[in-house]
Design an enzyme around this catalytic site. Structure first.
Site, PDB file in Angstrom:
ATOM      1  N   ASP A 103       2.490  -0.343  12.135  1.00  0.00           N
ATOM      2  CA  ASP A 103       2.466  -1.642  12.805  1.00  0.00           C
ATOM      3  C   ASP A 103       3.741  -2.456  12.590  1.00  0.00           C
ATOM      4  O   ASP A 103       3.750  -3.672  12.780  1.00  0.00           O
ATOM      5  CB  ASP A 103       1.259  -2.457  12.338  1.00  0.00           C
ATOM      6  CG  ASP A 103       1.260  -2.693  10.834  1.00  0.00           C
ATOM      7  OD1 ASP A 103       2.091  -2.086  10.124  1.00  0.00           O
ATOM      8  OD2 ASP A 103       0.418  -3.485  10.362  1.00  0.00           O
ATOM      9  N   SER A 111      15.385  11.189  -1.120  1.00  0.00           N
ATOM     10  CA  SER A 111      16.525  11.126  -0.214  1.00  0.00           C
ATOM     11  C   SER A 111      17.500  10.016  -0.615  1.00  0.00           C
ATOM     12  O   SER A 111      18.716  10.229  -0.662  1.00  0.00           O
ATOM     13  CB  SER A 111      16.029  10.897   1.221  1.00  0.00           C
ATOM     14  OG  SER A 111      17.116  10.776   2.114  1.00  0.00           O
ATOM     15  N   ARG A 145       0.988  -5.030  -5.024  1.00  0.00           N
ATOM     16  CA  ARG A 145       1.114  -6.206  -4.161  1.00  0.00           C
ATOM     17  C   ARG A 145       1.343  -7.406  -5.084  1.00  0.00           C
ATOM     18  O   ARG A 145       0.480  -7.736  -5.893  1.00  0.00           O
ATOM     19  CB  ARG A 145      -0.150  -6.401  -3.325  1.00  0.00           C
ATOM     20  CG  ARG A 145      -0.479  -5.186  -2.437  1.00  0.00           C
ATOM     21  CD  ARG A 145      -1.675  -5.459  -1.555  1.00  0.00           C
ATOM     22  NE  ARG A 145      -2.176  -4.258  -0.917  1.00  0.00           N
ATOM     23  CZ  ARG A 145      -1.696  -3.733   0.202  1.00  0.00           C
ATOM     24  NH1 ARG A 145      -0.681  -4.326   0.814  1.00  0.00           N
ATOM     25  NH2 ARG A 145      -2.219  -2.634   0.728  1.00  0.00           N
ATOM     26  N   ARG A 156     -27.953  13.123  32.547  1.00  0.00           N
ATOM     27  CA  ARG A 156     -27.320  14.197  33.321  1.00  0.00           C
ATOM     28  C   ARG A 156     -27.252  15.509  32.546  1.00  0.00           C
ATOM     29  O   ARG A 156     -26.797  16.517  33.075  1.00  0.00           O
ATOM     30  CB  ARG A 156     -25.906  13.783  33.716  1.00  0.00           C
ATOM     31  CG  ARG A 156     -25.853  12.610  34.697  1.00  0.00           C
ATOM     32  CD  ARG A 156     -24.412  12.206  34.932  1.00  0.00           C
ATOM     33  NE  ARG A 156     -24.321  11.112  35.908  1.00  0.00           N
ATOM     34  CZ  ARG A 156     -23.185  10.470  36.203  1.00  0.00           C
ATOM     35  NH1 ARG A 156     -22.057  10.805  35.583  1.00  0.00           N
ATOM     36  NH2 ARG A 156     -23.179   9.501  37.089  1.00  0.00           N
ATOM     37  N   ARG A 215      19.359  10.995  -4.042  1.00  0.00           N
ATOM     38  CA  ARG A 215      20.390  12.032  -3.969  1.00  0.00           C
ATOM     39  C   ARG A 215      21.524  11.662  -3.013  1.00  0.00           C
ATOM     40  O   ARG A 215      22.680  12.016  -3.258  1.00  0.00           O
ATOM     41  CB  ARG A 215      19.745  13.359  -3.591  1.00  0.00           C
ATOM     42  CG  ARG A 215      18.882  13.896  -4.740  1.00  0.00           C
ATOM     43  CD  ARG A 215      18.396  15.301  -4.538  1.00  0.00           C
ATOM     44  NE  ARG A 215      17.799  15.811  -5.767  1.00  0.00           N
ATOM     45  CZ  ARG A 215      17.145  16.963  -5.860  1.00  0.00           C
ATOM     46  NH1 ARG A 215      16.990  17.724  -4.772  1.00  0.00           N
ATOM     47  NH2 ARG A 215      16.633  17.357  -7.008  1.00  0.00           N
ATOM     48  N   ASP A 237       5.239  -4.717   6.437  1.00  0.00           N
ATOM     49  CA  ASP A 237       5.853  -5.974   6.858  1.00  0.00           C
ATOM     50  C   ASP A 237       5.871  -7.033   5.762  1.00  0.00           C
ATOM     51  O   ASP A 237       6.819  -7.815   5.657  1.00  0.00           O
ATOM     52  CB  ASP A 237       5.175  -6.511   8.122  1.00  0.00           C
ATOM     53  CG  ASP A 237       3.657  -6.583   8.004  1.00  0.00           C
ATOM     54  OD1 ASP A 237       3.123  -6.303   6.900  1.00  0.00           O
ATOM     55  OD2 ASP A 237       3.008  -6.930   9.002  1.00  0.00           O
ATOM     56  N   GLU A 281     -15.755   9.278  21.977  1.00  0.00           N
ATOM     57  CA  GLU A 281     -16.456   8.615  23.083  1.00  0.00           C
ATOM     58  C   GLU A 281     -15.807   7.271  23.408  1.00  0.00           C
ATOM     59  O   GLU A 281     -15.697   6.876  24.564  1.00  0.00           O
ATOM     60  CB  GLU A 281     -17.919   8.366  22.698  1.00  0.00           C
ATOM     61  CG  GLU A 281     -18.736   9.609  22.466  1.00  0.00           C
ATOM     62  CD  GLU A 281     -18.909  10.401  23.743  1.00  0.00           C
ATOM     63  OE1 GLU A 281     -19.094   9.808  24.821  1.00  0.00           O
ATOM     64  OE2 GLU A 281     -18.841  11.643  23.670  1.00  0.00           O
ATOM     65  N   GLN A 286      -7.164   8.221   3.671  1.00  0.00           N
ATOM     66  CA  GLN A 286      -6.077   8.232   4.651  1.00  0.00           C
ATOM     67  C   GLN A 286      -4.720   7.969   4.010  1.00  0.00           C
ATOM     68  O   GLN A 286      -3.691   8.306   4.571  1.00  0.00           O
ATOM     69  CB  GLN A 286      -6.333   7.180   5.731  1.00  0.00           C
ATOM     70  CG  GLN A 286      -7.572   7.437   6.558  1.00  0.00           C
ATOM     71  CD  GLN A 286      -8.065   6.191   7.256  1.00  0.00           C
ATOM     72  OE1 GLN A 286      -7.647   5.885   8.365  1.00  0.00           O
ATOM     73  NE2 GLN A 286      -8.954   5.450   6.603  1.00  0.00           N
ATOM     74  N   THR A 308       4.417   2.543   5.657  1.00  0.00           N
ATOM     75  CA  THR A 308       3.026   2.112   5.808  1.00  0.00           C
ATOM     76  C   THR A 308       2.316   3.074   6.741  1.00  0.00           C
ATOM     77  O   THR A 308       2.897   3.522   7.747  1.00  0.00           O
ATOM     78  CB  THR A 308       2.931   0.685   6.367  1.00  0.00           C
ATOM     79  OG1 THR A 308       1.574   0.406   6.718  1.00  0.00           O
ATOM     80  CG2 THR A 308       3.792   0.497   7.597  1.00  0.00           C
ATOM     81  N   ILE A 309       1.044   3.367   6.449  1.00  0.00           N
ATOM     82  CA  ILE A 309       0.314   4.281   7.317  1.00  0.00           C
ATOM     83  C   ILE A 309      -0.105   3.607   8.622  1.00  0.00           C
ATOM     84  O   ILE A 309      -0.472   4.287   9.580  1.00  0.00           O
ATOM     85  CB  ILE A 309      -0.933   4.854   6.615  1.00  0.00           C
ATOM     86  CG1 ILE A 309      -1.967   3.759   6.343  1.00  0.00           C
ATOM     87  CG2 ILE A 309      -0.561   5.583   5.337  1.00  0.00           C
ATOM     88  CD1 ILE A 309      -3.319   4.283   5.885  1.00  0.00           C
ATOM     89  N   ASP A 310      -0.053   2.275   8.677  1.00  0.00           N
ATOM     90  CA  ASP A 310      -0.583   1.552   9.844  1.00  0.00           C
ATOM     91  C   ASP A 310       0.302   1.638  11.085  1.00  0.00           C
ATOM     92  O   ASP A 310      -0.158   1.341  12.193  1.00  0.00           O
ATOM     93  CB  ASP A 310      -0.794   0.075   9.494  1.00  0.00           C
ATOM     94  CG  ASP A 310      -1.921  -0.123   8.492  1.00  0.00           C
ATOM     95  OD1 ASP A 310      -2.874   0.678   8.524  1.00  0.00           O
ATOM     96  OD2 ASP A 310      -1.843  -1.058   7.691  1.00  0.00           O
ATOM     97  N   ARG A 327      -6.417  -3.179   9.896  1.00  0.00           N
ATOM     98  CA  ARG A 327      -7.013  -4.520   9.933  1.00  0.00           C
ATOM     99  C   ARG A 327      -6.569  -5.291  11.165  1.00  0.00           C
ATOM    100  O   ARG A 327      -7.357  -5.979  11.796  1.00  0.00           O
ATOM    101  CB  ARG A 327      -6.642  -5.307   8.669  1.00  0.00           C
ATOM    102  CG  ARG A 327      -7.381  -4.861   7.422  1.00  0.00           C
ATOM    103  CD  ARG A 327      -7.226  -5.873   6.302  1.00  0.00           C
ATOM    104  NE  ARG A 327      -5.838  -6.079   5.936  1.00  0.00           N
ATOM    105  CZ  ARG A 327      -5.200  -5.363   5.023  1.00  0.00           C
ATOM    106  NH1 ARG A 327      -5.822  -4.399   4.387  1.00  0.00           N
ATOM    107  NH2 ARG A 327      -3.936  -5.602   4.734  1.00  0.00           N
ATOM    108  N   GLY A 357       0.824  -1.204   0.000  1.00  0.00           N
ATOM    109  CA  GLY A 357       0.000   0.000   0.000  1.00  0.00           C
ATOM    110  C   GLY A 357       0.859   1.254   0.000  1.00  0.00           C
ATOM    111  O   GLY A 357       1.861   1.328   0.708  1.00  0.00           O
TER     112      GLY A 357
END
Length: 322
Positions: A130, A22, A72, A212, A25, A103, A188, A254, A126-128, A172, A11
């Site tokens: 993880d 980077s 992939r 309340r 160069r 990974d 919440e 995202q 990776t954005i995850d 996931r 991804g």
């Protein structure tokens, strides 16, 4: 080393382009030729390889996605295909490979060097967030901020209609995005794969707040989880308890967008370090950032060890919404 290649795999994540710049160069400035492999491992196994020059990576730091494209590649799981890929690299005079991905992509890099001897260095793209061996992955900060921007707009409707919204973010198998976003938006509740979700507790809390006359952020953050449709199932269950929740799945927004300054700097630091490690003779390692220090971790550890979600973040979210 006379020449190295780089690819982006899996991804896409914001910050991959600054990493490509980077690496390119940093290598060129040390007299090393650089080749870009298009479409990840899929491009490698068909020889879709182009030499990169400094001008090719001009004005890409602000762009999301990856100029090298990504994919992939199921075929790369075959050891025969990996050996063919190594031969293609050798035919192009390439002495080492830098892989930017998650990974799964790093697992492929590990197998490639173990089986063929091609030196490899990995970067956590990776954005995850993880991946074991680094506090931050390239793209994570941008994904969190992109989600927050959307949630702040959703909240306007949630408050106006005094209505709960379930907002699904990516993740996931991990709740890193959900936990960071949940605290930052004052949710919440946060639903993550690592912890059991107590629906009864949430409904009781919402009912108590109404009795309340207390305010509510109206937002529940849900990590997508391993089974599709989790957020919709939770919405149905909330309806059975008398709620009228809205559902908003943020999805692939995202992944896109301009990388934040944090991700640009992280990618630039890790990219230059990857070149230095490779030229120093290191291989089969991932370059990450731990406690603001650049560190190298064996790819075998990256594959075998799991990055644990900080439980204090989930506890803090539960504390602050009351």
């Amino acid at each position: 080393m006379r020449a190295i290649a780089l690819l982006t795999s899996g991804g896409d994540s914001p910050g991959m382009n600054p990493a490509v710049r980077s690496i390119t160069r940093a290598a060129l400035n040390q007299g090393i030729k650089v080749f870009g492999i298009n479409r990840g491992y899929s491009g490698l196994i068909i020889g879709d390889i182009t030499e990169l020059h400094s001008s090719d990576v001009t004005n890409i730091v602000q762009r999301g996605g990856t100029i090298l494209k990504s994919d992939r590649c199921e075929a790369f799981k075959d050891p025969v295909v990996r050996n063919q890929a190594a031969e293609i690299l050798r035919e192009h005079g390439i002495d080492g490979l830098i892989v930017i991905g998650g990974d799964g992509s790093l697992s492929g890099a590990h197998l490639l060097t173990q089986e063929t001897g091609i030196p490899v260095i990995g970067l956590p793209g990776t954005i995850d967030n993880d991946v074991y061996g680094t506090d931050d992955t390239i793209g994570f900060d941008t994904a969190v901020n992109t989600a927050l921007e959307a949630i702040d707009k959703i909240r306007d409707t949630a408050i106006s209609h005094e209505r709960i919204f379930l907002v699904e973010v990516m993740g996931r198998n991990s709740g890193h995005i959900a936990s960071q976003v949940g605290i930052a938006c004052g949710a919440e509740m946060i639903v993550v794969p690592e912890y059991e979700f107590n629906l009864e507790s949430l409904c009781f809390s919402l009912a108590t707040q109404r009795a309340r006359g207390e305010g509510s952020s109206g937002i529940i953050i849900v990590a997508e989880g391993p089974r599709p449709g989790l957020t919709s199932r939770l919405a149905t269950q909330l309806e059975e308890h008398g709620e009228k929740p809205g559902v908003c799945i943020l999805g692939h927004i995202q992944r896109g967008g301009r990388p934040t300054g944090h991700d640009r700097v992280l990618a630039s630091c890790l990219g230059a370090a990857a070149v230095n490690y490779m030229l120093a003779g290191f291989s089969d390692m991932m370059i990450g950032m731990v406690n603001n220090e650049i560190v190298a971790t064996n790819l075998q550890d990256i594959i075998e060890k799991k990055k644990v979600l900080n439980p204090q973040l989930v506890e803090l979210a539960q504390l602050l919404h009351k």
